[in-house]
Design a protein around this motif. Structure first.
Motif, PDB file in Angstrom:
ATOM      1  N   SER A 113       4.668   7.833   5.280  1.00 16.31           N
ATOM      2  CA  SER A 113       4.384   7.525   6.685  1.00 16.31           C
ATOM      3  C   SER A 113       2.902   7.571   7.022  1.00 16.31           C
ATOM      4  CB  SER A 113       5.150   8.489   7.591  1.00 16.31           C
ATOM      5  OG  SER A 113       4.695   9.831   7.404  1.00 16.31           O
ATOM      6  N   THR A 114       2.094   8.157   6.145  1.00 15.48           N
ATOM      7  CA  THR A 114       0.656   8.262   6.426  1.00 15.48           C
ATOM      8  C   THR A 114      -0.199   7.427   5.474  1.00 15.48           C
ATOM      9  OG1 THR A 114       0.520  10.265   5.036  1.00 15.48           O
ATOM     10  CG2 THR A 114       0.874  10.580   7.398  1.00 15.48           C
ATOM     11  N   ALA A 166      -1.872   0.498   4.098  1.00 14.20           N
ATOM     12  CA  ALA A 166      -1.241  -0.751   3.653  1.00 14.20           C
ATOM     13  C   ALA A 166      -1.817  -1.249   2.340  1.00 14.20           C
ATOM     14  CB  ALA A 166      -1.394  -1.826   4.727  1.00 14.20           C
ATOM     15  N   GLN A 169       7.751  -0.217   5.873  1.00 13.95           N
ATOM     16  CA  GLN A 169       7.504  -0.392   7.302  1.00 13.95           C
ATOM     17  C   GLN A 169       6.022  -0.323   7.641  1.00 13.95           C
ATOM     18  OE1 GLN A 169       9.996   2.108   9.813  1.00 13.95           O
ATOM     19  NE2 GLN A 169      11.600   2.090   8.254  1.00 13.95           N
ATOM     20  N   TYR A 170       5.254   0.415   6.834  1.00 20.11           N
ATOM     21  CA  TYR A 170       3.817   0.560   7.082  1.00 20.11           C
ATOM     22  C   TYR A 170       2.981  -0.368   6.199  1.00 20.11           C
ATOM     23  CZ  TYR A 170       4.848   4.479  10.104  1.00 20.11           C
ATOM     24  OH  TYR A 170       5.320   5.256  11.145  1.00 20.11           O
TER      25      TYR A 170
END
Length: 287
Positions: A171-172, A175, A200-201
């Motif tokens: 999550s951190t 890309a 998703q990221y």
């Protein structure tokens, strides 16, 4: 969450505490789980030569609510496979262990796609950092193996083997990062979910896992592994050797893609090791 208890183990553990009539039921059940799970209470009583009341007492004695619950747990035990219940006649021996490893590697060598490997190499070359994800006994070691292969070539790579930490990292991450997820089944939520979060990221996800698994479905690129499990349950799964071979393929191709940098890194590594440990010239580099 309810944790199911293995009914076969429970019957075995409590056998000595059962009444004589209940022991007859226990032996009937253990001898043929498939038949016992399909018997009605009347049939089970007739086959064991006891009363229906004894069947009910037996079910409660082994921790079941009633006979229906007993039959459900017997069916669950059957679902895991007979090879975990009855002894396999296969006694592989030392040569059998080596043969199974060789066979798995040969099978997997045929499913490796060179273009997919080239695509994976390009993705890894351009990554800001590489996140190696693996959970469980085999995949944990293999994600660490990927880290050990690539850091010596100058690639920024870190292995993560904790499910919560993997979610946090996914999550951190940036890309421009690439996540390599390793799983012999592709079904473990602790590896599928971080891969989904990473997607998703905007991260690219490479999976070393069986085709058509949940992990494969959420990944950008799949380097497939074929697992061949036999009924001989005592030998560790040979599938991890196929995954390790894929890691070696990737690390070799990455090393060849930047030969000069690779030589410099490996020379520096060898100098640091030889000055520390001594020994012969052709020792493995840090293994």
């Amino acid at each position: 969450m309810t944790i199911e208890v293995d009914i076969v183990s429970r019957i075995t553990e409590r056998f000595s505490q059962l009444r004589d009539a209940e022991k007859k039921v226990a032996m009937l059940v253990i001898d043929d789980l498939a038949a016992a799970s399909g018997y009605s209470i009347t049939q089970m009583a007739e086959e064991a030569g006891v009363s229906e009341a004894t069947i009910t007492r037996f079910a409660k004695a082994v921790g079941c609510k009633n006979v229906r619950d007993l039959k459900l747990k017997l069916a669950q035990s059957l679902a895991i496979g007979q090879r975990f219940i009855h002894e396999s006649p296969d006694q592989s021996g030392i040569q059998g262990v080596y043969e199974s490893i060789k066979n798995v590697i040969n099978i997997n060598r045929k499913v490796v796609d060179e273009q997919d490997v080239a695509t994976a190499v390009e993705m890894l070359q351009n990554a800001r950092q590489i996140l190696a994800i693996g959970m469980g006994g085999g995949s944990t070691m293999l994600s660490q193996e990927l880290q050990f292969r690539l850091f010596r070539l100058g690639y920024p790579v870190t292995a993560y083997n904790d499910g919560l930490l993997a979610r946090m990292v996914a999550s951190t991450a940036d890309a421009n990062d690439v996540m390599v997820v390793i799983s012999a089944t592709g079904y473990t939520p602790e590896v599928v979910e971080p891969a989904s979060i990473a997607k998703q990221y905007g991260l690219k996800v490479i999976a070393i896992t069986p085709k058509e698994s949940p992990l494969a479905e959420v990944s950008d690129l799949v380097l497939p592994v074929v697992t061949k499990e036999t009924d001989f349950i005592y030998k560790p799964s040979a599938s991890r050797y196929a995954m390790m071979a894929l890691i070696d393929v990737l690390s070799t191709e990455l090393a060849l893609s930047h030969k000069r940098r690779t030589r410099d890194k490996l020379r520096r590594l060898k100098l640091a090791l030889d000055s520390h440990r001594g020994g012969e010239d052709r020792q493995p580099l840090g293994d």
